[in-house]
Scaffold this motif. Structure first.
Motif, PDB file in Angstrom:
ATOM      1  N   TYR A  71       0.810  -1.217   0.000  1.00 38.87           N
ATOM      2  CA  TYR A  71       0.000   0.000   0.000  1.00 38.87           C
ATOM      3  C   TYR A  71       0.850   1.277   0.000  1.00 38.87           C
ATOM      4  O   TYR A  71       0.660   2.151  -0.860  1.00 38.87           O
ATOM      5  N   PRO A  72       1.787   1.468   0.948  1.00 38.83           N
ATOM      6  CA  PRO A  72       2.568   2.720   0.932  1.00 38.83           C
ATOM      7  C   PRO A  72       3.464   2.857  -0.292  1.00 38.83           C
ATOM      8  O   PRO A  72       3.658   3.969  -0.797  1.00 38.83           O
ATOM      9  N   ILE A  73       4.013   1.740  -0.801  1.00 40.41           N
ATOM     10  CA  ILE A  73       4.876   1.832  -1.987  1.00 40.41           C
ATOM     11  C   ILE A  73       4.055   2.224  -3.213  1.00 40.41           C
ATOM     12  O   ILE A  73       4.448   3.097  -4.006  1.00 40.41           O
ATOM     13  N   THR A  74       2.890   1.606  -3.371  1.00 39.31           N
ATOM     14  CA  THR A  74       2.020   1.955  -4.499  1.00 39.31           C
ATOM     15  C   THR A  74       1.545   3.398  -4.373  1.00 39.31           C
ATOM     16  O   THR A  74       1.480   4.137  -5.367  1.00 39.31           O
ATOM     17  N   ALA A  75       1.212   3.823  -3.159  1.00 36.23           N
ATOM     18  CA  ALA A  75       0.800   5.214  -2.936  1.00 36.23           C
ATOM     19  C   ALA A  75       1.932   6.178  -3.289  1.00 36.23           C
ATOM     20  O   ALA A  75       1.689   7.265  -3.833  1.00 36.23           O
ATOM     21  N   ALA A  76       3.179   5.791  -2.996  1.00 33.02           N
ATOM     22  CA  ALA A  76       4.325   6.655  -3.308  1.00 33.02           C
ATOM     23  C   ALA A  76       4.487   6.826  -4.818  1.00 33.02           C
ATOM     24  O   ALA A  76       4.791   7.925  -5.307  1.00 33.02           O
ATOM     25  N   ILE A  77       4.273   5.756  -5.564  1.00 35.44           N
ATOM     26  CA  ILE A  77       4.358   5.840  -7.029  1.00 35.44           C
ATOM     27  C   ILE A  77       3.304   6.804  -7.557  1.00 35.44           C
ATOM     28  O   ILE A  77       3.584   7.674  -8.398  1.00 35.44           O
ATOM     29  N   MET A  78       2.084   6.666  -7.061  1.00 38.80           N
ATOM     30  CA  MET A  78       0.997   7.538  -7.493  1.00 38.80           C
ATOM     31  C   MET A  78       1.249   8.984  -7.088  1.00 38.80           C
ATOM     32  O   MET A  78       0.989   9.921  -7.856  1.00 38.80           O
ATOM     33  N   ALA A  79       1.755   9.198  -5.879  1.00 41.67           N
ATOM     34  CA  ALA A  79       2.000  10.553  -5.394  1.00 41.67           C
ATOM     35  C   ALA A  79       3.072  11.265  -6.217  1.00 41.67           C
ATOM     36  O   ALA A  79       2.986  12.469  -6.464  1.00 41.67           O
ATOM     37  N   LEU A  80       4.078  10.527  -6.653  1.00 39.35           N
ATOM     38  CA  LEU A  80       5.120  11.115  -7.496  1.00 39.35           C
ATOM     39  C   LEU A  80       4.533  11.597  -8.827  1.00 39.35           C
ATOM     40  O   LEU A  80       4.862  12.699  -9.300  1.00 39.35           O
ATOM     41  N   ILE A  81       3.654  10.803  -9.410  1.00 39.22           N
ATOM     42  CA  ILE A  81       2.989  11.225 -10.640  1.00 39.22           C
ATOM     43  C   ILE A  81       2.136  12.464 -10.359  1.00 39.22           C
ATOM     44  O   ILE A  81       2.042  13.374 -11.196  1.00 39.22           O
ATOM     45  N   GLY A  82       1.542  12.507  -9.176  1.00 40.36           N
ATOM     46  CA  GLY A  82       0.744  13.675  -8.794  1.00 40.36           C
ATOM     47  C   GLY A  82       1.562  14.959  -8.774  1.00 40.36           C
ATOM     48  O   GLY A  82       1.106  16.000  -9.259  1.00 40.36           O
ATOM     49  N   ILE A  83       2.755  14.899  -8.229  1.00 43.06           N
ATOM     50  CA  ILE A  83       3.625  16.085  -8.201  1.00 43.06           C
ATOM     51  C   ILE A  83       3.944  16.546  -9.612  1.00 43.06           C
ATOM     52  O   ILE A  83       3.944  17.745  -9.918  1.00 43.06           O
ATOM     53  N   ILE A  84       4.202  15.594 -10.506  1.00 42.48           N
ATOM     54  CA  ILE A  84       4.510  15.929 -11.908  1.00 42.48           C
ATOM     55  C   ILE A  84       3.326  16.657 -12.548  1.00 42.48           C
ATOM     56  O   ILE A  84       3.497  17.639 -13.282  1.00 42.48           O
ATOM     57  N   GLY A  85       2.111  16.194 -12.276  1.00 37.89           N
ATOM     58  CA  GLY A  85       0.927  16.853 -12.814  1.00 37.89           C
ATOM     59  C   GLY A  85       0.813  18.293 -12.349  1.00 37.89           C
ATOM     60  O   GLY A  85       0.536  19.204 -13.143  1.00 37.89           O
ATOM     61  N   PHE A  86       1.026  18.517 -11.057  1.00 42.77           N
ATOM     62  CA  PHE A  86       0.974  19.884 -10.533  1.00 42.77           C
ATOM     63  C   PHE A  86       2.089  20.755 -11.127  1.00 42.77           C
ATOM     64  O   PHE A  86       1.890  21.946 -11.370  1.00 42.77           O
ATOM     65  N   TRP A  87       3.252  20.174 -11.347  1.00 40.42           N
ATOM     66  CA  TRP A  87       4.364  20.935 -11.913  1.00 40.42           C
ATOM     67  C   TRP A  87       4.022  21.422 -13.334  1.00 40.42           C
ATOM     68  O   TRP A  87       4.321  22.561 -13.686  1.00 40.42           O
ATOM     69  N   ILE A  88       3.400  20.562 -14.115  1.00 42.44           N
ATOM     70  CA  ILE A  88       3.010  20.956 -15.474  1.00 42.44           C
ATOM     71  C   ILE A  88       2.031  22.125 -15.419  1.00 42.44           C
ATOM     72  O   ILE A  88       2.138  23.094 -16.187  1.00 42.44           O
ATOM     73  N   CYS A  89       1.074  22.052 -14.497  1.00 48.10           N
ATOM     74  CA  CYS A  89       0.113  23.141 -14.328  1.00 48.10           C
ATOM     75  C   CYS A  89       0.816  24.422 -13.882  1.00 48.10           C
ATOM     76  O   CYS A  89       0.586  25.504 -14.438  1.00 48.10           O
ATOM     77  N   TYR A  90       1.673  24.307 -12.887  1.00 50.49           N
ATOM     78  CA  TYR A  90       2.393  25.469 -12.353  1.00 50.49           C
ATOM     79  C   TYR A  90       3.261  26.139 -13.416  1.00 50.49           C
ATOM     80  O   TYR A  90       3.275  27.362 -13.557  1.00 50.49           O
ATOM     81  N   LYS A  91       3.948  25.326 -14.189  1.00 51.70           N
ATOM     82  CA  LYS A  91       4.929  25.836 -15.142  1.00 51.70           C
ATOM     83  C   LYS A  91       4.286  26.521 -16.334  1.00 51.70           C
ATOM     84  O   LYS A  91       4.849  27.478 -16.888  1.00 51.70           O
ATOM     85  N   ASN A  92       3.112  26.071 -16.749  1.00 58.63           N
ATOM     86  CA  ASN A  92       2.565  26.485 -18.043  1.00 58.63           C
ATOM     87  C   ASN A  92       1.296  27.317 -17.975  1.00 58.63           C
ATOM     88  O   ASN A  92       0.631  27.521 -18.993  1.00 58.63           O
ATOM     89  N   THR A  93       0.932  27.809 -16.791  1.00 59.19           N
ATOM     90  CA  THR A  93      -0.238  28.679 -16.677  1.00 59.19           C
ATOM     91  C   THR A  93       0.174  30.048 -16.163  1.00 59.19           C
ATOM     92  O   THR A  93       1.255  30.203 -15.584  1.00 59.19           O
ATOM     93  N   LYS A  94      -0.692  31.034 -16.378  1.00 59.70           N
ATOM     94  CA  LYS A  94      -0.431  32.400 -15.913  1.00 59.70           C
ATOM     95  C   LYS A  94      -1.692  32.965 -15.280  1.00 59.70           C
ATOM     96  O   LYS A  94      -2.813  32.593 -15.643  1.00 59.70           O
ATOM     97  N   GLU A  95      -1.502  33.884 -14.354  1.00 57.21           N
ATOM     98  CA  GLU A  95      -2.615  34.577 -13.709  1.00 57.21           C
ATOM     99  C   GLU A  95      -2.794  35.924 -14.410  1.00 57.21           C
ATOM    100  O   GLU A  95      -2.100  36.893 -14.108  1.00 57.21           O
ATOM    101  N   HIS A  96      -3.754  35.992 -15.342  1.00 60.53           N
ATOM    102  CA  HIS A  96      -3.921  37.171 -16.175  1.00 60.53           C
ATOM    103  C   HIS A  96      -4.740  38.274 -15.516  1.00 60.53           C
ATOM    104  O   HIS A  96      -4.493  39.454 -15.731  1.00 60.53           O
TER     105      HIS A  96
END
Length: 468
Positions: free
Chosen positions: A196-221
């Motif tokens: 359970y914790p190892i599988t959760a860690a794999i998923m959580a790492l992908i989660g950080i990548i998703g947020f990074w893509i959002c953070y990097k490529n959006t702007k507050e207009h």
């Protein structure tokens, strides 16, 4: 007719005056909910099962953990919103930096929630409460700025419907991957307590990548401009923004039912597959079909909104969900009819929930226009408050039915328990979505045409009672 069309086109163009939003930004915004889902959905779909079947906590105690913790979380959202609203925007904006930092901390706590030290039963329950409450607090500082971000990217009705689609696509995409991949990865390990914790860690790492893509490529207009200018605002201003916003309160009431319906479906799926259908291995297969159908459905949101408007599109999705879930309860359990109907119901609900994200951004602007005070974080937090209460309600219903019908972990279940699991999966969502449709139909009064007028006023420095 020609004059009205010209006015709509003009106002839609004005909706983007404060900054052009690119296709890359619209798509990247959806990756935020994709990343969010890899941490949030684990708790909704698997944490209950971890508590009851791995940690050995009773269903009744697990119900208490979920329901009380979600109520605690609900009160953390307004706190997070007020703190974030008070931030002075930097070169990276007001919301994006908080979202990114909090998402990293959230990933860590996601793994921690799926661990259970060798403690007494009382100690295990205390650990569950403590870790899940800490997770919820950090989640508020992740999700509130992410949800508020859409309202400062664009005011264009069409662009917001596209962003609502990409956000819902991200959410359903995460549910699809976690729903299909989590159990097979988990079963690779000899002990589920380790898996359970190892599988959760794999998923959580992908989660950080998703947020990074959002953070990097959006702007507050869109910049926050208040009638009060730079004067310090009182608690009264915060209350006015939220409590005089009728469209927001309609969404809050509606969401209590839509989110509780969705979460009971997600939480009970693993139980339904393991006990009603006879094999837990069916869960990733059914999730793949269910979520895949939902992804296909939400691609229609921009077209449906253009053709019918946001309110009618959301209403249709809710009523289709009522019919599909109701039939799934009435028809005797059969894997084929179950898959077809649960997929139709979930896809219809995904369309309604997708449109809701566009509604939320509209209510933020409506509150600004109505009061002259702009509080993205607090307004979104008020909406998110209802989501947390709905999650608490779903946990009470799911775990409460298990406890009330005599559920015993990893054992042959009685006919009453099997009926309870089926009813929670199908009948409860049908009733909840019916109430949501009634609320939306009777109370929501911010039409697309009215919002265009609101957006036009805001873009020209006007609010309901004068000029900024």
């Amino acid at each position: 007719m020609t004059e009205n069309l010209a006015r709509k086109l003009k106002e839609d163009n004005n909706g983007s005056e404060q900054g052009k939003i690119t296709t890359k930004e619209k798509v990247s915004y959806g990756f935020g909910d994709f990343g969010n889902g890899f941490m949030f959905d684990l708790g909704q779909s698997y944490l209950m099962h971890f508590y009851t079947d791995i940690a050995g906590i009773s269903a009744a105690a697990a119900a208490g953990v979920f329901s009380i913790t979600k109520i605690f979380d609900a009160f953390m959202d307004p706190l997070a919103g007020s703190i974030i609203d008070s931030r002075i925007p930097g070169k990276r904006g007001k919301f994006r930096p908080v979202m990114m930092l909090a998402s990293i901390l959230l990933a860590v706590m996601t793994v921690v929630t799926f661990t259970m030290p060798d403690l007494s039963m009382g100690g295990k329950i205390a650990w569950a409460y403590g870790t899940y409450m800490a997770w919820g607090l950090i989640y508020s500082f992740t999700n509130v700025p992410y949800g508020s971000l859409a309202s400062v990217m664009t005011r264009n009705v069409g662009e917001r419907s596209i962003m609502a689609s990409t956000r819902q696509a991200g959410s359903i995409g995460a549910q699809l991957v976690t729903g299909v991949a989590f159990v097979p990865i988990l079963m690779l390990f000899p002990s589920q307590k380790i898996g359970y914790p190892i599988t959760a860690a794999i998923m959580a790492l992908i989660g950080i990548i998703g947020f990074w893509i959002c953070y990097k490529n959006t702007k507050e207009h869109i910049k926050s401009e208040n009638v009060k200018g730079k004067e310090k605002q009182s608690a009264k201003d915060y209350f006015r923004v939220v409590f005089t916003n009728r469209p927001l309160w309609c969404l809050i009431l509606m969401t209590l039912f839509t989110i509780s319906a969705m979460n009971t479906n997600n939480a009970m799926m693993i139980y339904f597959c393991q006990y009603n259908l006879g094999h837990v291995g069916l869960q990733p297969i059914i999730n793949f079909i269910q979520m895949g159908s939902s992804v296909a459905g939400i691609t229609l949101i921009p077209f449906l909104v253009r053709r019918f408007g946001k309110k009618k599109t959301a209403m249709a999705g809710l009523l289709i969900g009522v019919l599909a879930d109701g039939l799934n309860f009435i028809i005797p359990t059969n894997i084929y009819t179950f898959i077809v109907l649960v997929s139709i119901g979930y896809a219809a609900l995904a369309i309604s929930n997708g449109v809701t994200w566009a509604f939320v951004s509209d209510t933020i602007d409506y509150g600004h226009w109505h009061t002259g005070v702009r509080k993205e974080g607090v307004t979104y937090a008020a909406f998110n408050f209802s989501r947390k209460i709905a999650q608490s309600l779903a946990a009470l219903v799911s775990a409460g039915v298990l406890a009330a019908t005599g559920y015993v972990a990893n054992a042959h279940q009685s006919a009453g328990t099997l009926l309870g699991i089926k009813g929670t999966m199908t009948l409860y969502p049908a009733v909840a979505l019916l109430f949501a449709a009634i609320i939306l139909g009777l109370l929501y009064n911010l039409s697309d045409d009215k919002f265009r007028s609101v957006a036009n006023d805001l873009n020209n420095g006007r609010w309901e009672n004068g000029r900024f």
